[in-house]
Enzyme design. Structure first.
Site, PDB file in Angstrom:
ATOM      1  N   ASP A  10     -25.706  49.904 -14.115  1.00 25.14           N
ATOM      2  CA  ASP A  10     -24.813  49.442 -13.086  1.00 25.14           C
ATOM      3  C   ASP A  10     -24.922  50.387 -12.031  1.00 25.14           C
ATOM      4  O   ASP A  10     -25.243  51.779 -12.393  1.00 25.14           O
ATOM      5  CB  ASP A  10     -23.430  49.084 -13.613  1.00 25.14           C
ATOM      6  CG  ASP A  10     -22.570  48.764 -12.618  1.00 25.14           C
ATOM      7  OD1 ASP A  10     -22.637  47.878 -12.084  1.00 25.14           O
ATOM      8  OD2 ASP A  10     -21.387  49.580 -12.552  1.00 25.14           O
ATOM      9  N   LEU A  11     -24.550  50.251 -10.766  1.00 18.13           N
ATOM     10  CA  LEU A  11     -24.642  51.310  -9.656  1.00 18.13           C
ATOM     11  C   LEU A  11     -23.350  51.926  -9.509  1.00 18.13           C
ATOM     12  O   LEU A  11     -23.153  53.364  -9.981  1.00 18.13           O
ATOM     13  CB  LEU A  11     -25.212  50.542  -8.544  1.00 18.13           C
ATOM     14  CG  LEU A  11     -25.495  51.761  -7.296  1.00 18.13           C
ATOM     15  CD1 LEU A  11     -26.375  52.692  -7.682  1.00 18.13           C
ATOM     16  CD2 LEU A  11     -25.933  50.793  -6.050  1.00 18.13           C
ATOM     17  N   ASP A  12     -22.348  51.241  -8.787  1.00 15.27           N
ATOM     18  CA  ASP A  12     -21.099  51.706  -8.399  1.00 15.27           C
ATOM     19  C   ASP A  12     -20.131  51.945  -9.593  1.00 15.27           C
ATOM     20  O   ASP A  12     -20.091  51.071 -10.675  1.00 15.27           O
ATOM     21  CB  ASP A  12     -20.289  50.632  -7.492  1.00 15.27           C
ATOM     22  CG  ASP A  12     -18.790  51.086  -7.303  1.00 15.27           C
ATOM     23  OD1 ASP A  12     -18.702  52.336  -7.325  1.00 15.27           O
ATOM     24  OD2 ASP A  12     -18.016  50.338  -7.185  1.00 15.27           O
ATOM     25  N   THR A  18     -19.163  54.307  -5.138  1.00 14.88           N
ATOM     26  CA  THR A  18     -19.093  53.880  -3.870  1.00 14.88           C
ATOM     27  C   THR A  18     -17.287  53.071  -3.730  1.00 14.88           C
ATOM     28  O   THR A  18     -17.223  52.505  -2.669  1.00 14.88           O
ATOM     29  CB  THR A  18     -20.038  52.803  -3.664  1.00 14.88           C
ATOM     30  OG1 THR A  18     -20.322  52.022  -4.608  1.00 14.88           O
ATOM     31  CG2 THR A  18     -21.496  53.315  -3.110  1.00 14.88           C
ATOM     32  N   LYS A  46     -13.476  46.230  -8.517  1.00 18.00           N
ATOM     33  CA  LYS A  46     -14.605  47.031  -9.347  1.00 18.00           C
ATOM     34  C   LYS A  46     -15.528  45.956 -10.156  1.00 18.00           C
ATOM     35  O   LYS A  46     -15.259  45.224 -10.828  1.00 18.00           O
ATOM     36  CB  LYS A  46     -14.455  48.225 -10.085  1.00 18.00           C
ATOM     37  CG  LYS A  46     -13.646  49.317  -9.238  1.00 18.00           C
ATOM     38  CD  LYS A  46     -13.316  50.524 -10.209  1.00 18.00           C
ATOM     39  CE  LYS A  46     -12.883  51.710  -9.266  1.00 18.00           C
ATOM     40  NZ  LYS A  46     -12.579  52.790 -10.196  1.00 18.00           N
ATOM     41  N   SER A 115     -26.876  45.584 -10.493  1.00 21.83           N
ATOM     42  CA  SER A 115     -25.483  45.878 -10.034  1.00 21.83           C
ATOM     43  C   SER A 115     -25.312  44.541  -8.959  1.00 21.83           C
ATOM     44  O   SER A 115     -26.261  43.580  -8.679  1.00 21.83           O
ATOM     45  CB  SER A 115     -25.845  46.877  -8.905  1.00 21.83           C
ATOM     46  OG  SER A 115     -25.099  46.993  -7.807  1.00 21.83           O
ATOM     47  N   ALA A 116     -24.086  44.366  -8.821  1.00 19.78           N
ATOM     48  CA  ALA A 116     -23.602  43.052  -8.295  1.00 19.78           C
ATOM     49  C   ALA A 116     -23.609  43.431  -6.622  1.00 19.78           C
ATOM     50  O   ALA A 116     -23.575  42.595  -5.919  1.00 19.78           O
ATOM     51  CB  ALA A 116     -22.045  42.969  -8.583  1.00 19.78           C
ATOM     52  N   LYS A 146     -21.088  38.767 -12.886  1.00 22.69           N
ATOM     53  CA  LYS A 146     -20.706  39.328 -14.215  1.00 22.69           C
ATOM     54  C   LYS A 146     -19.231  38.846 -14.187  1.00 22.69           C
ATOM     55  O   LYS A 146     -18.582  38.642 -13.193  1.00 22.69           O
ATOM     56  CB  LYS A 146     -20.601  40.858 -14.060  1.00 22.69           C
ATOM     57  CG  LYS A 146     -21.930  41.522 -13.972  1.00 22.69           C
ATOM     58  CD  LYS A 146     -21.811  43.105 -13.480  1.00 22.69           C
ATOM     59  CE  LYS A 146     -22.977  43.776 -12.904  1.00 22.69           C
ATOM     60  NZ  LYS A 146     -22.983  45.037 -12.916  1.00 22.69           N
ATOM     61  N   GLU A 170     -22.125  50.549 -18.016  1.00 22.86           N
ATOM     62  CA  GLU A 170     -21.201  49.873 -16.938  1.00 22.86           C
ATOM     63  C   GLU A 170     -19.761  50.564 -17.112  1.00 22.86           C
ATOM     64  O   GLU A 170     -19.384  50.913 -18.031  1.00 22.86           O
ATOM     65  CB  GLU A 170     -20.963  48.366 -17.601  1.00 22.86           C
ATOM     66  CG  GLU A 170     -21.534  47.317 -16.967  1.00 22.86           C
ATOM     67  CD  GLU A 170     -21.141  47.016 -15.645  1.00 22.86           C
ATOM     68  OE1 GLU A 170     -20.234  47.410 -15.209  1.00 22.86           O
ATOM     69  OE2 GLU A 170     -21.716  46.445 -14.857  1.00 22.86           O
ATOM     70  N   ASP A 171     -19.176  50.340 -15.892  1.00 25.44           N
ATOM     71  CA  ASP A 171     -17.797  50.893 -15.715  1.00 25.44           C
ATOM     72  C   ASP A 171     -16.833  49.669 -15.792  1.00 25.44           C
ATOM     73  O   ASP A 171     -15.562  50.071 -15.768  1.00 25.44           O
ATOM     74  CB  ASP A 171     -17.948  51.557 -14.488  1.00 25.44           C
ATOM     75  CG  ASP A 171     -18.080  50.884 -13.258  1.00 25.44           C
ATOM     76  OD1 ASP A 171     -18.814  50.129 -13.084  1.00 25.44           O
ATOM     77  OD2 ASP A 171     -16.883  51.199 -12.267  1.00 25.44           O
TER      78      ASP A 171
HETATM   79  P1  B16 Z   1     -21.505  44.580  -1.768  1.00 30.01           P
HETATM   80  P2  B16 Z   1     -21.522  47.435  -9.068  1.00 30.01           P
HETATM   81  C1  B16 Z   1     -19.999  46.232  -7.025  1.00 30.01           C
HETATM   82  O1  B16 Z   1     -21.234  47.065  -7.613  1.00 30.01           O
HETATM   83  C2  B16 Z   1     -18.961  46.790  -6.673  1.00 30.01           C
HETATM   84  O2  B16 Z   1     -18.357  47.563  -8.110  1.00 30.01           O
HETATM   85  C3  B16 Z   1     -17.822  46.005  -6.310  1.00 30.01           C
HETATM   86  O3  B16 Z   1     -16.728  46.559  -6.068  1.00 30.01           O
HETATM   87  C4  B16 Z   1     -18.509  45.225  -5.133  1.00 30.01           C
HETATM   88  O4  B16 Z   1     -17.703  44.307  -4.567  1.00 30.01           O
HETATM   89  C5  B16 Z   1     -19.704  44.767  -5.558  1.00 30.01           C
HETATM   90  O5  B16 Z   1     -20.577  45.662  -5.908  1.00 30.01           O
HETATM   91  C6  B16 Z   1     -20.479  43.805  -4.267  1.00 30.01           C
HETATM   92  O6  B16 Z   1     -20.838  44.969  -3.460  1.00 30.01           O
HETATM   93  O7  B16 Z   1     -20.422  44.089  -0.954  1.00 30.01           O
HETATM   94  O8  B16 Z   1     -22.236  45.597  -1.510  1.00 30.01           O
HETATM   95  O9  B16 Z   1     -22.314  43.380  -2.195  1.00 30.01           O
HETATM   96  O10 B16 Z   1     -20.503  48.188  -9.690  1.00 30.01           O
HETATM   97  O11 B16 Z   1     -21.984  46.040  -9.572  1.00 30.01           O
HETATM   98  O12 B16 Z   1     -23.095  48.387  -8.714  1.00 30.01           O
HETATM   99 MG    MG Z   2     -19.793  49.083 -11.368  1.00 29.57          MG
END
Ligand code: B16
Ligand code: MG
Length: 217
Positions: A10-12, A18, A46, A115-116, A146, A170-171
């Site tokens: 996962d990224l964030d 972020t 998150k 990542s989302a 997810k 994953e966090d």
């Molecule tokens: P964006 P991850 C997620 O990243 C974030 O945790 C979540 O807070 C955010 O809403 C989502 O990405 C969408 O991000 O607006 O940049 O498309 O944890 O899945 O890496």
């Molecule tokens: Mg995350």
């Protein structure tokens, strides 16, 4: 479970924080709409997609809007958020993340991102990490958020490995659920209270190594 051949990250919250930039941008939007948005509220966003994040924010503020207006506000928040991520530097990579990626690569473990975020490519480029990932599955490539396992199953497919051969990092609780639903092992990054379903929970990637990875059941 099979032999471990790949790691999906996962990224964030795993590779970079972020969430602090998402928080500033969502809070500004909430304030413009006339309500407060706290750091505790931000925890609920998150791992959640952009539009679902907006729905949660509007629910907190007790605000109801048309789909068109919601799309406009999500775009506006994203523009604001992007001003922060465009200034990111490699020194924002979380402790231990790059060392682990390099070690795993050296040992022949395949590496993908799951990542989302629709901004994942921008972030990886700013962190100068893009080349370490063999496959990048982000919010632009999935239709189901997810806890649906789609993002990780697509990662395994892109790497040409079986789900049972993957370990997900994953966090977010929804991310841990996604990994397990995909029949993958999962290492949670954060609190055991929240991520208790994971096979192992650690504070950050600085606590992980190839040796520890091989010891996962
Ligand atoms: P964006 P991850 C997620 O990243 C974030 O945790 C979540 O807070 C955010 O809403 C989502 O990405 C969408 O991000 O607006 O940049 O498309 O944890 O899945 O890496
Ligand atoms: Mg995350």
């Amino acid at each position: 479970m099979g032999q471990i051949k790949a790691c999906l990250f996962d990224l964030d919250g795993v590779i970079v924080d972020t969430a602090k930039y998402h928080y500033i941008a969502w809070r500004e939007l909430a304030n413009e709409l006339g309500f407060e948005f706290t750091i505790e509220d931000n925890e609920r966003l998150k791992g959640v997609s952009r539009m679902t994040s907006l729905d949660i924010l509007l629910e907190i503020g007790g605000v109801s809007l048309s789909e068109e207006e919601k799309l406009r506000l999500a775009d506006k928040k994203n523009e604001n958020y992007r001003t922060f991520i465009l200034q990111m530097k490699p020194d924002e990579i979380l402790d231990g993340a790059k060392d682990l990626l390099l070690e795993l690569k050296e040992k022949g473990i395949r590496i993908a991102l799951g990542s989302a975020s629709k901004n994942a490519m921008t972030i990886l480029n700013k962190l100068e990490l893009t080349d370490l990932f063999e496959a990048i599955i982000d919010g632009t490539k999935v239709s189901k958020a997810k806890p649906d396992p789609e993002v990780f199953l697509k990662g395994a497919e892109a790497l040409n490995v079986q789900a049972e051969e993957c370990v997900v990092f994953e966090d977010a609780e929804a991310g841990v659920e996604a990994a397990l639903a995909g029949n993958m092992r999962c290492v949670g990054i954060g609190s055991p209270n929240v991520l208790g379903k994971a096979n192992l929970v650690i504070d950050g990637l600085h606590q992980m190594s190839y040796e520890k990875l091989m010891k996962l059941d």
